[in-house]
Scaffold this motif. Structure first.
Motif, PDB file in Angstrom:
ATOM      1  N   THR A   1       1.061  -1.028  -0.792  1.00  0.00           N
ATOM      2  CA  THR A   1       0.138  -0.075  -0.156  1.00  0.00           C
ATOM      3  C   THR A   1       0.674   1.030   0.071  1.00  0.00           C
ATOM      4  OG1 THR A   1      -1.374  -1.525   1.432  1.00  0.00           O
ATOM      5  CG2 THR A   1      -2.077   1.509   1.393  1.00  0.00           C
ATOM      6  N   ALA A   2       1.850   1.591   0.941  1.00  0.00           N
ATOM      7  CA  ALA A   2       2.227   2.842   0.688  1.00  0.00           C
ATOM      8  C   ALA A   2       3.063   2.818  -0.813  1.00  0.00           C
ATOM      9  CB  ALA A   2       3.469   1.701   2.127  1.00  0.00           C
TER      10      ALA A   2
ATOM     11  N   LEU B   1       1.416   4.596  -2.360  1.00  0.00           N
ATOM     12  CA  LEU B   1       0.984   5.551  -1.988  1.00  0.00           C
ATOM     13  C   LEU B   1       2.227   7.142  -2.550  1.00  0.00           C
ATOM     14  CD1 LEU B   1      -0.737   5.984   0.952  1.00  0.00           C
ATOM     15  CD2 LEU B   1      -2.038   6.129  -1.071  1.00  0.00           C
TER      16      LEU B   1
ATOM     17  N   ARG C   1       9.238   5.529   4.972  1.00  0.00           N
ATOM     18  CA  ARG C   1       7.406   5.854   5.804  1.00  0.00           C
ATOM     19  C   ARG C   1       6.513   5.513   6.901  1.00  0.00           C
ATOM     20  NH1 ARG C   1       4.747   8.441   0.922  1.00  0.00           N
ATOM     21  NH2 ARG C   1       3.042   7.554   2.299  1.00  0.00           N
TER      22      ARG C   1
ATOM     23  N   VAL D   1      -6.139   4.841   3.444  1.00  0.00           N
ATOM     24  CA  VAL D   1      -4.973   5.834   3.155  1.00  0.00           C
ATOM     25  C   VAL D   1      -4.966   6.378   2.846  1.00  0.00           C
ATOM     26  CG1 VAL D   1      -3.765   3.803   4.824  1.00  0.00           C
ATOM     27  CG2 VAL D   1      -3.207   4.371   2.443  1.00  0.00           C
ATOM     28  N   GLY D   2      -5.775   6.676   1.671  1.00  0.00           N
ATOM     29  CA  GLY D   2      -5.679   7.035   0.253  1.00  0.00           C
ATOM     30  C   GLY D   2      -6.564   6.509  -0.893  1.00  0.00           C
TER      31      GLY D   2
ATOM     32  N   GLU E   1      -2.567  11.079  -1.200  1.00  0.00           N
ATOM     33  CA  GLU E   1      -3.093   9.435   0.145  1.00  0.00           C
ATOM     34  C   GLU E   1      -3.283  10.920   0.640  1.00  0.00           C
ATOM     35  OE1 GLU E   1       1.128   8.330   3.115  1.00  0.00           O
ATOM     36  OE2 GLU E   1       1.243   9.772   1.569  1.00  0.00           O
TER      37      GLU E   1
END
Length: 146
Positions: A22-23, A26, A69, A77-78, A113
């Motif tokens: 996921t990060a 983003l 991060r 989260v986004g 994000e």
């Protein structure tokens, strides 16, 4: 506060993705999400699942993308827009270093994000977020007009 009204009806879905993937989405580095079945184009809430893929944290491609991060879990989260969904032909080069052979590749664009993650429950496959959750997400992104 949001000035433009959000669309009504069935226009957005949620997609749950484990961290650190996921990060990586983003950051904009990972523009392809792999799924076992095809998805329709359209807007999705990006939900970080409760679990973390520990093995992925050791992959150089992931480590470079997420360096420094936070990895929130169990939260939206986004947002992003799926612009395409395809499988690469057998024997062809993969469309992205993030793509997996045999998977359907969701091509993500317009990734934004959230300033503050919103705790929420996701689920496997595309899921329908509550109107309240959608409102809370887009309150944090007033310049996005889906």
């Amino acid at each position: 506060m949001r000035t433009a009204p959000l669309p009504e009806g069935d226009w957005i879905r949620g997609i749950s993705i484990r961290q650190p993937w996921t990060a990586a989405v983003l950051t904009g580095d990972k523009a392809v999400e792999n799924r076992p079945r095809p998805w329709k184009p359209g807007w999705v809430l990006l939900h970080a699942s409760k679990s973390i893929d520990q093995a992925a944290l050791r992959l150089p491609l992931v480590a470079r993308a997420i360096r420094g991060r936070q990895l929130p879990t169990g939260a939206v989260v986004g947002v992003a827009r799926i612009t395409d969904c395809h499988q690469d032909p057998a024997g062809a080069d993969l469309c992205s270093p993030w793509a997996h052979r045999g998977a359907f590749h969701l091509v993500l664009a317009d990734v934004q994000e959230l300033p503050l993650p919103i705790p929420a429950r996701g689920q496997l496959g595309p899921w329908k977020p509550s109107p309240d959750l959608v409102t809370r997400v887009f309150q944090q992104l007033p310049d996005i007009h889906p």
